[in-house]
Design a protein around this motif. Structure first.
Motif, mmCIF file in Angstrom:
data_model
loop_
_atom_site.group_PDB
_atom_site.id
_atom_site.type_symbol
_atom_site.label_atom_id
_atom_site.label_comp_id
_atom_site.label_asym_id
_atom_site.label_seq_id
_atom_site.Cartn_x
_atom_site.Cartn_y
_atom_site.Cartn_z
ATOM 1 N N ASP A 116 19.530 -15.854 -26.490
ATOM 2 C CA ASP A 116 19.627 -15.300 -25.145
ATOM 3 C C ASP A 116 18.443 -14.348 -24.938
ATOM 4 O O ASP A 116 17.515 -14.324 -25.754
ATOM 5 N N ALA A 117 18.465 -13.580 -23.871
ATOM 6 C CA ALA A 117 17.311 -12.735 -23.544
ATOM 7 C C ALA A 117 17.436 -11.309 -24.060
ATOM 8 O O ALA A 117 16.596 -10.467 -23.732
ATOM 9 N N LYS A 118 18.458 -11.021 -24.854
ATOM 10 C CA LYS A 118 18.568 -9.681 -25.431
ATOM 11 C C LYS A 118 17.467 -9.496 -26.470
ATOM 12 O O LYS A 118 17.177 -10.401 -27.243
ATOM 13 N N GLY A 119 16.886 -8.319 -26.525
ATOM 14 C CA GLY A 119 15.843 -8.055 -27.501
ATOM 15 C C GLY A 119 14.479 -8.487 -26.989
ATOM 16 O O GLY A 119 14.327 -9.026 -25.890
ATOM 17 N N SER A 120 13.454 -8.268 -27.815
ATOM 18 C CA SER A 120 12.091 -8.594 -27.409
ATOM 19 C C SER A 120 11.835 -10.088 -27.535
ATOM 20 O O SER A 120 12.488 -10.792 -28.307
ATOM 21 N N GLU A 121 10.857 -10.559 -26.785
ATOM 22 C CA GLU A 121 10.524 -11.981 -26.803
ATOM 23 C C GLU A 121 10.046 -12.418 -28.188
ATOM 24 O O GLU A 121 10.429 -13.487 -28.683
ATOM 25 N N ASP A 122 9.203 -11.594 -28.821
ATOM 26 C CA ASP A 122 8.690 -11.944 -30.150
ATOM 27 C C ASP A 122 9.813 -12.004 -31.186
ATOM 28 O O ASP A 122 9.844 -12.915 -32.027
ATOM 29 N N TYR A 123 10.721 -11.045 -31.124
ATOM 30 C CA TYR A 123 11.826 -11.032 -32.082
ATOM 31 C C TYR A 123 12.708 -12.271 -31.892
ATOM 32 O O TYR A 123 13.096 -12.933 -32.866
ATOM 33 N N ASN A 124 13.029 -12.593 -30.640
ATOM 34 C CA ASN A 124 13.886 -13.748 -30.358
ATOM 35 C C ASN A 124 13.228 -15.053 -30.778
ATOM 36 O O ASN A 124 13.903 -15.979 -31.243
ATOM 37 N N GLN A 125 11.906 -15.128 -30.636
ATOM 38 C CA GLN A 125 11.193 -16.327 -31.065
ATOM 39 C C GLN A 125 11.356 -16.534 -32.565
ATOM 40 O O GLN A 125 11.696 -17.624 -33.033
ATOM 41 N N PHE B 5 25.865 -11.614 -36.819
ATOM 42 C CA PHE B 5 25.127 -10.779 -35.883
ATOM 43 C C PHE B 5 23.728 -10.466 -36.383
ATOM 44 O O PHE B 5 23.529 -10.053 -37.529
ATOM 45 N N ASN B 6 22.757 -10.713 -35.493
ATOM 46 C CA ASN B 6 21.363 -10.367 -35.768
ATOM 47 C C ASN B 6 20.865 -11.003 -37.069
ATOM 48 O O ASN B 6 20.093 -10.410 -37.812
ATOM 49 N N SER B 7 21.329 -12.236 -37.327
ATOM 50 C CA SER B 7 21.056 -12.882 -38.604
ATOM 51 C C SER B 7 20.854 -14.375 -38.428
ATOM 52 O O SER B 7 21.220 -14.961 -37.403
ATOM 53 N N GLU C 204 13.847 -17.212 -26.209
ATOM 54 C CA GLU C 204 14.519 -17.074 -24.915
ATOM 55 C C GLU C 204 13.789 -17.829 -23.804
ATOM 56 O O GLU C 204 14.070 -17.628 -22.623
ATOM 57 N N THR C 205 12.876 -18.731 -24.167
ATOM 58 C CA THR C 205 12.030 -19.366 -23.157
ATOM 59 C C THR C 205 12.672 -20.559 -22.468
ATOM 60 O O THR C 205 12.175 -21.010 -21.440
ATOM 61 N N HIS C 206 13.764 -21.090 -23.014
ATOM 62 C CA HIS C 206 14.435 -22.240 -22.400
ATOM 63 C C HIS C 206 15.909 -21.917 -22.236
ATOM 64 O O HIS C 206 16.769 -22.509 -22.884
ATOM 65 N N LEU C 207 16.212 -20.968 -21.371
ATOM 66 C CA LEU C 207 17.589 -20.550 -21.153
ATOM 67 C C LEU C 207 18.398 -21.676 -20.506
ATOM 68 O O LEU C 207 17.938 -22.329 -19.573
ATOM 69 N N LYS C 208 19.607 -21.882 -21.007
ATOM 70 C CA LYS C 208 20.496 -22.875 -20.406
ATOM 71 C C LYS C 208 21.117 -22.332 -19.123
ATOM 72 O O LYS C 208 21.332 -23.057 -18.159
ATOM 73 N N ASN C 209 21.413 -21.036 -19.108
ATOM 74 C CA ASN C 209 21.965 -20.375 -17.936
ATOM 75 C C ASN C 209 20.965 -19.323 -17.475
ATOM 76 O O ASN C 209 20.977 -18.190 -17.929
ATOM 77 N N THR C 210 20.071 -19.719 -16.577
ATOM 78 C CA THR C 210 19.003 -18.824 -16.143
ATOM 79 C C THR C 210 19.510 -17.689 -15.259
ATOM 80 O O THR C 210 18.861 -16.646 -15.156
ATOM 81 N N SER C 211 20.668 -17.873 -14.626
ATOM 82 C CA SER C 211 21.201 -16.820 -13.763
ATOM 83 C C SER C 211 21.849 -15.703 -14.575
ATOM 84 O O SER C 211 22.025 -14.589 -14.079
ATOM 85 N N GLN C 212 22.213 -16.017 -15.847
ATOM 86 C CA GLN C 212 22.782 -15.011 -16.740
ATOM 87 C C GLN C 212 22.053 -15.093 -18.081
ATOM 88 O O GLN C 212 22.534 -15.732 -19.025
ATOM 89 N N PRO C 213 20.890 -14.466 -18.166
ATOM 90 C CA PRO C 213 20.035 -14.593 -19.359
ATOM 91 C C PRO C 213 20.696 -14.169 -20.662
ATOM 92 O O PRO C 213 20.313 -14.648 -21.728
ATOM 93 N N ASN C 214 21.699 -13.285 -20.592
ATOM 94 C CA ASN C 214 22.355 -12.810 -21.808
ATOM 95 C C ASN C 214 23.654 -13.554 -22.117
ATOM 96 O O ASN C 214 24.388 -13.175 -23.034
ATOM 97 N N ALA C 215 23.938 -14.616 -21.373
ATOM 98 C CA ALA C 215 25.183 -15.367 -21.566
ATOM 99 C C ALA C 215 25.214 -16.036 -22.936
ATOM 100 O O ALA C 215 24.183 -16.449 -23.476
ATOM 101 N N ALA C 216 26.419 -16.168 -23.486
ATOM 102 C CA ALA C 216 26.584 -16.735 -24.826
ATOM 103 C C ALA C 216 26.096 -18.175 -24.903
ATOM 104 O O ALA C 216 25.617 -18.622 -25.945
ATOM 105 N N GLU C 217 26.204 -18.931 -23.809
ATOM 106 C CA GLU C 217 25.806 -20.342 -23.845
ATOM 107 C C GLU C 217 24.307 -20.529 -24.082
ATOM 108 O O GLU C 217 23.855 -21.613 -24.442
#
Length: 216
Positions: free
Chosen positions: A146-155, A109-111, A187-200
């Motif tokens: 996924d889209a959880k968290g800030s864009e910069d952090y996820n990058q 998690f978060n790592s 989070e810029t290339h989501l595989k499941n755009t309808s569910q941004p926080n999905a595990a996939e």
């Protein structure tokens, strides 16, 4: 009891028929959560033959040469330098028509620490990359969140996770470091755009950056 045995027999026959149909049609018949085998990874990453002429046009040859130069520059960049947005999108454009596979490689998690449960998948990938079909090819390891968290952090997290997979492939399985390049897409290339926080959406993409093989 006789009714139970009759139902059990019917279910076994139905399952046998379903399995046989899947195999005869060439359909993978795996339970949810099954990890890809080395053979499946090799098949996904092996360049497919095309029917185009063996002689590329001047424009195609120039494009291929320019792409290869760009890839080589990225392979040799300092590990501390992140790719710019323009560079990341150019990599994505080049990789679009290359053989690829998305792998579910879980992290703590978060790592950027690869979980123990993901190691069989990493090992299968290493065996595939060491196979005669893929050994020596330039391979892209792309991290996604996924889209959880800030864009910069996820990058940043996606970059560290891609780098972590490369490091394990090199240190534990002996893959040549120069043959692996990494990129993070956050989070810029989501595989499941309808569910941004999905595990996939939390995945590692593997792309064989070798040119498609022309048919002889």
């Amino acid at each position: 009891m006789s009714n139970y045995l009759g139902i059990l027999k019917t279910n076994m026959v139905s399952t046998t028929i379903a399995c046989g149909l899947a195999l005869s049609l060439g359909i993978g018949f795996a339970a949810a959560g099954d990890k890809p085998s080395t053979e499946q990874i090799i098949h996904s990453l092996t360049p497919k033959h095309t029917t185009r002429s063996l002689t590329a046009s001047p424009a195609e040859a120039a494009k291929t040469a320019e792409e290869q130069k760009f890839i080589n520059e990225l392979r040799n960049r300092p590990l501390t330098r992140s790719l710019s947005l323009g560079e990341r999108e150019k990599v994505a454009s080049i990789a679009a028509d290359k053989p690829k596979i998305d792998l579910e490689i879980n992290f703590e998690f978060n790592s950027d620490r690869i979980s123990k449960s993901a190691m069989p998948t990493v090992e299968a990938l290493a065996k595939a990359l060491n196979s005669s079909a893929l050994k020596g090819n330039t391979v892209l390891v792309a991290g996604y969140t996924d889209a959880k968290g800030s864009e910069d952090y996820n990058q940043g997290l996606s970059e560290r996770r891609a780098a972590a997979v490369k490091q394990v492939l090199v240190d534990k399985f002996g893959i040549t470091a120069d043959n692996l390049m990494t990129v993070g897409y956050g989070e810029t290339h989501l595989k499941n755009t309808s569910q941004p926080n999905a595990a996939e959406n939390r995945r590692v993409g593997i792309v064989n950056m070798a040119s498609t093989t022309a048919a002889k």
